[in-house]
Write an enzyme that holds these catalytic residues in place. Sequence first.
Site, short mmCIF file in Angstrom:
data_model
loop_
_atom_site.label_atom_id
_atom_site.label_comp_id
_atom_site.label_asym_id
_atom_site.label_seq_id
_atom_site.Cartn_x
_atom_site.Cartn_y
_atom_site.Cartn_z
N HIS A 38 0.81 -1.22 0.00
CA HIS A 38 0.00 0.00 0.00
C HIS A 38 0.84 1.28 0.00
O HIS A 38 0.32 2.36 -0.22
CB HIS A 38 -0.95 -0.01 1.20
CG HIS A 38 -2.04 -1.02 1.05
ND1 HIS A 38 -3.30 -0.71 0.58
CD2 HIS A 38 -2.05 -2.36 1.25
CE1 HIS A 38 -4.03 -1.81 0.53
NE2 HIS A 38 -3.30 -2.83 0.93
N ASP B 181 3.27 9.24 -1.08
CA ASP B 181 2.05 8.55 -0.65
C ASP B 181 1.80 7.41 -1.63
O ASP B 181 1.84 7.64 -2.86
CB ASP B 181 0.87 9.54 -0.69
CG ASP B 181 -0.15 9.26 0.39
OD1 ASP B 181 -0.24 8.12 0.86
OD2 ASP B 181 -0.89 10.20 0.76
C1 GDG Z 1 -2.32 3.85 3.22
C2 GDG Z 1 -1.29 4.50 2.26
C3 GDG Z 1 -2.95 4.38 0.41
C4 GDG Z 1 -8.72 10.62 7.49
N1 GDG Z 1 -9.17 11.39 8.49
C5 GDG Z 1 -10.36 10.88 8.85
C6 GDG Z 1 -10.61 9.76 8.06
N2 GDG Z 1 -9.60 9.62 7.23
C7 GDG Z 1 -9.56 8.57 6.20
C8 GDG Z 1 -9.71 9.16 4.83
C9 GDG Z 1 -9.14 8.05 3.97
C10 GDG Z 1 -8.09 7.46 4.89
O1 GDG Z 1 -8.34 7.90 6.22
C11 GDG Z 1 -6.70 7.89 4.54
O2 GDG Z 1 -6.31 7.15 3.43
P1 GDG Z 1 -5.04 7.54 2.60
O3 GDG Z 1 -5.05 6.74 1.37
O4 GDG Z 1 -5.05 9.00 2.35
O5 GDG Z 1 -3.77 7.26 3.52
P2 GDG Z 1 -3.22 6.13 4.59
O6 GDG Z 1 -4.05 6.06 5.79
O7 GDG Z 1 -1.79 6.56 4.82
O8 GDG Z 1 -3.27 4.75 3.80
C12 GDG Z 1 -1.99 5.29 1.18
C13 GDG Z 1 -3.85 3.62 1.37
O9 GDG Z 1 -3.10 2.95 2.40
C14 GDG Z 1 -4.67 2.57 0.63
O10 GDG Z 1 -3.84 1.73 -0.10
O11 GDG Z 1 -3.74 5.18 -0.44
O12 GDG Z 1 -1.05 5.82 0.28
O13 GDG Z 1 -0.40 5.36 2.99
O14 GDG Z 1 -10.09 7.08 3.67
O15 GDG Z 1 -11.06 9.43 4.60
N3 GDG Z 1 -11.72 9.00 8.16
C15 GDG Z 1 -12.63 9.37 9.07
N4 GDG Z 1 -12.45 10.45 9.90
C16 GDG Z 1 -11.33 11.23 9.81
O16 GDG Z 1 -11.19 12.22 10.54
N5 GDG Z 1 -13.75 8.65 9.19
#
Ligand code: GDG
Length: 463
Positions: A157, A364
């Site tokens: 990921h 990312d």
């Molecule tokens: C890893 C990889 C890859 C954030 N704040 C709140 C909240 N979030 C949710 C967002 C989104 C998720 O968290 C973050 O996803 P990302 O993809 O931006 O980043 P990582 O957590 O680092 O995930 C990344 C991912 O895995 C999937 O393969 O894209 O690159 O690092 O869904 O909405 N959700 C809620 N409240 C918040 O305050 N409910």
Amino acid sequence: MSRLIVVSNRVNPPADPGVGTAGGLAMALAAALRDDKGVWFGWSGETVERFAGRPKIENVGGVTVALVDLEEQDRTEYYDGYANRTLWPLFHYRTDLASFERSFGEGYLRVNERFAETLLPLIRPDDLIWVQDYHLIPLGRELRRRGIENRIGFFLHTPWPARRVINTLPKHAELVEALFAYDLVGFHTNDYLDSFGDYVINEAGGEFEWGVARAFGRSMRAGVFPIGIDVEEFRQSRKSKAALDYFKRVQASKINRKVLLGVDRLDYSKGLEERFLAYERFLDDNPERSEQVFFLQIATPSRTDVGAYQDLRERLDTISGRVNGTHATVDWVPLRYVNQSYRRDELCGIYRASDIALVTPLRDGMNLVAKEYVAAQDERNPGVLILSEFAGAAEEMQDALIVNPLSHEDVADAIRRGLDMPLAERKRRWESLMDNVTRGDVTAWRDNFVSALSGEPAVQLAS
Ligand code: GDG
């Protein structure tokens, strides 16, 4: 029909799909498994005095989960250590933050062995096993050592970094060799696959052609499987009461101003510090525009035990204090910096009420916030996505305003451009982005990976 067994470090499907606070990975996996008769196996997040090796089976939100408890030393060495302090910084190009403690590497291998031991009795001959992320790279090899011949796939990921960066890891060849126990290894982007191929050819002395990697006396397939979001669920949640409430709440607080929005885990890879500085630059360079905008940054605390995260939080407190101290007026706070998390449906309303999303990570793997922002928009008046060229999402989302997150001027220019962008251009860009987000949703990601995993294996080299 063969069952799918998903294995990841943490297992946290939302109890109610619409209102969870789970991260991108958890939401994606829960969505993938809910309709399936699959099992999701991983660490409970709990520690016990002595590792027992028996999983606890539960049903959470329609997903069968099997949870294993670890020991405190496992948490310190495997999770806080090798996963969070070694591989995470390394895979995000932060070799300056990576610690290379031998005990971390030992703990990492021990936990992967423990996962393999505990998972073993749950595996049926036809099952497809799909291992998730950098915490569990050696798991495939440990299962093979215990006689498992099932198809086993691995998905990363995070980014797969450039060869020179991987080379800074002691025993890097062992880690890469472990990937060759899998039948299929998946990455988010072509760029990561190319870096992996470069390692195979130029470091391991192997071959990489037509999606087949050969090295260490073995061969396996490697490919690109960009992760997406559950678009249907997200579009539905736009209509929920919570989404509408939060939409109205942000709208009411705008008072004819435009909102810039950031939503991130509080992590150094997400570029929050540089983003704050770029916004400060925008305010400094455009005094005539101040009071016409505000920046709402939602940053949920993450890995709070790790020093690098505590340091980051302190620096962000300092910068946000300075920006507000310098620029605020009696009725205008330029930067609303919020360290709490919101429910997914609330977040959906906040996305929709925002005119510009600032998604500017330094590195990312993919970045799901970029996709969620697009899915939450009102098609009649969509907002603008400003996206880092170093997010995996940039490979697919070229109709965003693509920026170099390290250049404050670049980001400040994009903010200005986004604020001035005519409706017709916003619509044109949004339609193309939305088309991409819809076609590459989480179901496509799962189906493409699983069907590739169940397809023809790579022919093994004669040893
Ligand atoms: C890893 C990889 C890859 C954030 N704040 C709140 C909240 N979030 C949710 C967002 C989104 C998720 O968290 C973050 O996803 P990302 O993809 O931006 O980043 P990582 O957590 O680092 O995930 C990344 C991912 O895995 C999937 O393969 O894209 O690159 O690092 O869904 O909405 N959700 C809620 N409240 C918040 O305050 N409910």
